[in-house]
Design a protein around this motif. Sequence first.
Motif, short mmCIF file in Angstrom:
data_model
loop_
_atom_site.label_atom_id
_atom_site.label_comp_id
_atom_site.label_asym_id
_atom_site.label_seq_id
_atom_site.Cartn_x
_atom_site.Cartn_y
_atom_site.Cartn_z
N GLN A 24 0.42 -1.27 -0.45
CA GLN A 24 0.51 0.21 0.39
C GLN A 24 0.69 1.56 0.17
OE1 GLN A 24 -2.31 -0.67 3.85
NE2 GLN A 24 -4.13 -1.78 2.68
N GLN A 25 2.13 0.93 0.45
CA GLN A 25 2.97 2.64 0.15
C GLN A 25 3.78 2.80 -0.56
OE1 GLN A 25 6.36 1.40 3.65
NE2 GLN A 25 6.48 3.84 3.78
N TYR A 27 2.57 1.48 -3.24
CA TYR A 27 1.15 2.66 -4.51
C TYR A 27 1.53 3.72 -4.25
CZ TYR A 27 -3.97 2.50 -6.11
OH TYR A 27 -4.60 3.36 -7.10
N ARG A 28 0.81 3.81 -3.02
CA ARG A 28 0.67 6.05 -2.21
C ARG A 28 2.03 5.99 -3.05
NH1 ARG A 28 -0.86 3.50 2.06
NH2 ARG A 28 0.81 3.83 3.34
N LYS A 29 3.37 5.82 -2.74
CA LYS A 29 4.42 7.21 -3.84
C LYS A 29 4.53 6.60 -5.24
CE LYS A 29 7.93 6.21 -1.44
NZ LYS A 29 8.55 7.55 -1.05
N GLU A 31 1.81 6.47 -7.10
CA GLU A 31 0.43 7.41 -7.54
C GLU A 31 0.85 8.99 -7.17
OE1 GLU A 31 -4.41 7.03 -6.11
OE2 GLU A 31 -2.78 7.05 -4.63
N PHE A 32 1.25 9.44 -6.10
CA PHE A 32 2.21 11.06 -6.15
C PHE A 32 3.68 10.92 -7.13
CE2 PHE A 32 5.57 12.81 -4.09
CZ PHE A 32 5.15 14.47 -3.51
#
Length: 212
Positions: A24-25, A27-29, A31-32
Amino acid sequence: MSADNENHPRGHRFSVEDARARAQQAYRKSEFIFSRAYGLLREPNKEWQQIRAEETTVPNILLGYVAPLAAIPPVAGLIGALVFEPIRVGPIDSALVSVVVTWIVTVALVFLLGLLINALADQFDADRDDLSAHKIAAYSLTPAFLSGLFSLWPPLWWLSLFALAAMVYVMYRGLPILMKTPPERALSYAASVTIAAMVAGIVLFSLASCVG
């Protein structure tokens, strides 16, 4: 039931949860990163204003943003070569060493680029600001890093030339906001930095190829 048997399921559960959290981390990175790249190209003024307001440090920029992106070109290049030109790759261990060396050199090049941007500020009537200069270096190179994905299919390498133009454009729009460069001097500032970065890159990557 023994203590080992009792602890095993719990340890397994924690490892799965940890892997899920890491995924998840990541993926968030990612996405950012893509959101930032899109913002810099679509609404550069707005994105640079947001970047200017962000509280961070040079090490955080290099390790948290530049390092993951800097791995894209050499890793994608190796994968593309293995798939389409395996004879050119040579021993896999040497190829992996080359990837790591290229990655390290790229991160170092971004750091040096930040120093250069700050050092040239006076010549273009801009304000000296080490953190802002490294923000310019890191985020302006985003299109160039992402263009490394084209290396997955070697015939598309020429599309990276558009990434170079995008880099100059993004830097040109960011210099007046972060370095207080007069708008009429921003383009020549960006062009000078880009040319110097290309020369430094050729020298550093030539040395890296000798090590690899």
